[in-house]
Design an enzyme around this catalytic site. Structure first.
Site, PDB file in Angstrom:
ATOM      1  CG  HIS A  53     -34.061 -44.361 -39.875  1.00  0.00           C
ATOM      2  ND1 HIS A  53     -33.925 -43.556 -40.992  1.00  0.00           N
ATOM      3  CD2 HIS A  53     -32.842 -44.353 -39.258  1.00  0.00           C
ATOM      4  CE1 HIS A  53     -32.698 -43.091 -41.040  1.00  0.00           C
ATOM      5  NE2 HIS A  53     -32.019 -43.545 -40.003  1.00  0.00           N
ATOM      6  N   GLY A  90     -19.901 -43.330 -27.912  1.00  0.00           N
ATOM      7  CA  GLY A  90     -20.942 -44.149 -27.301  1.00  0.00           C
ATOM      8  C   GLY A  90     -20.377 -45.218 -26.383  1.00  0.00           C
ATOM      9  CG  ASP A 119     -28.743 -45.836 -36.180  1.00  0.00           C
ATOM     10  OD1 ASP A 119     -29.547 -44.879 -36.291  1.00  0.00           O
ATOM     11  OD2 ASP A 119     -28.168 -46.352 -37.160  1.00  0.00           O
ATOM     12  CB  SER A 120     -22.684 -47.919 -34.914  1.00  0.00           C
ATOM     13  OG  SER A 120     -22.457 -49.250 -35.369  1.00  0.00           O
ATOM     14  N   PRO A 138     -14.263 -45.774 -35.738  1.00  0.00           N
ATOM     15  CG  PRO A 138     -15.511 -43.819 -36.066  1.00  0.00           C
ATOM     16  CD  PRO A 138     -14.488 -44.690 -36.717  1.00  0.00           C
TER      17      PRO A 138
END
Ligand code: SAM
Length: 287
Positions: free
Chosen positions: A67, A143, A161-162, A168
């Site tokens: 993060h 997104g 941030d996938s 998807p």
């Protein structure tokens, strides 16, 4: 693929014949959303663990590595980041870090699956502590569509941030999506994407991200490797691309004098990320 064996949770990365295991205390909950299956575990030494479609996502103990790199590297690489879009990021850890930057005025977090955020609120409340910040807007949508429909020049920074480029998230690793990001960014805007494992994916996914971002019109790209025990190979990366200027240029003095606490990111770690391992330099034709 995941294997629950007695009191160990293991994620096997079968294509590379490797696996990562955590000793668990208990399985907390499983939910099936319209998009993915979300499993939550309590571990012996890594706190809580979120798994999505059998891929480890977040642990209490080591999520700070990911993060902090996914937020502070791009924000300090932009001259004045005020408007930030986070695509994915449903656990809200990246959102919390972005909101630590006092210059940020608005953040839109767009995750396709509301259930990820609801589970994170329950099992990772510390990651969700900034969700009520008046600068934050949490949207639950695809997104790909959100960026395609954004007005030109809407954002200074886009953070992708996938999950991995399957299901998807597959369309978030495509030239058309990058072209829409380029359009949705301001003239000095930049995009950063979680770009998988340098050891496993430099010659495949990471190389393709560089090539596709360049063909989408971005001027310069750089991949920042960083440790991430939870993810396959324990070594992860984010790839940053700028519409103008060098991807490696950043506000060094501001990073050195940052006004907020971190556990991993600092100006030295940012500079360390600019150093490219030889095999990656060659594969990515980085000078
Ligand atoms: N740190 C994790 C990693 O590197 O694998 C990713 C964190 S976050 C949990 C990943 C998020 O991407 C998930 O919540 C998932 O719902 C979201 N996602 C996947 N495809 C998406 C899409 N097309 N639009 C928006 N969010 C998407």
């Amino acid at each position: 693929m995941s294997v629950l064996d007695q009191n160990w949770y293991s994620e096997a990365f079968t294509s590379e014949g490797s696996a990562f295991s955590l000793k668990i205390k208990s399985k907390l909950e499983t939910v099936k959303s319209p998009f993915q299956t979300i499993d939550m575990y309590e571990t012996e030494h890594y706190g809580n663990l979120m798994v999505i479609d059998d891929c480890t996502m977040v642990s209490t103990r080591d999520n700070f590595l990911y993060h902090e790199m996914m937020s502070h590297v791009p924000l300090f690489s932009h001259p004045n980041p005020e408007r930030v879009a986070i695509i994915g990021g449903g656990d809200c850890g990246t959102l919390r870090e972005v909101l630590k930057h006092p210059g940020v005025k608005q953040v839109w977090q767009v995750d396709i699956d509301e259930m990820v955020t609801r589970m994170s609120e329950k099992y990772f409340p510390e990651l969700c502590e900034s969700n009520d910040d008046p600068r934050a807007t949490l949207l639950f949508d695809d997104g790909i569509r959100f960026i395609a429909e954004a007005e030109p020049g809407s954002f200074d920074v886009i953070i992708i941030d996938s999950t991995d480029p399957v299901g998807p998230a597959e369309g978030l690793f495509a030239v058309d999506f990058y072209k829409n990001c380029e359009k949705a960014l301001s003239a000095d805007g930049l995009v950063v994407q979680q770009s998988e494992s340098p050891l496993y994916h430099t010659h495949s996914i990471i190389k393709k991200v560089h090539d596709d971002m360049k063909s989408a019109g971005f001027a310069s790209c750089h991949t920042f490797p960083f440790p991430q025990p939870l993810y396959p190979s324990g070594w992860w990366s984010c790839t940053l691309a700028k519409k103008s200027g060098l991807a490696t240029a950043f506000r060094e003095a501001d990073a050195a004098n940052k006004t907020f606490k971190t556990q991993y990111y600092n100006v030295d770690m940012h500079k360390a990320g600019l150093a490219m391992p030889e095999f990656m330099k060659q594969a990515l034709n980085q000078d």
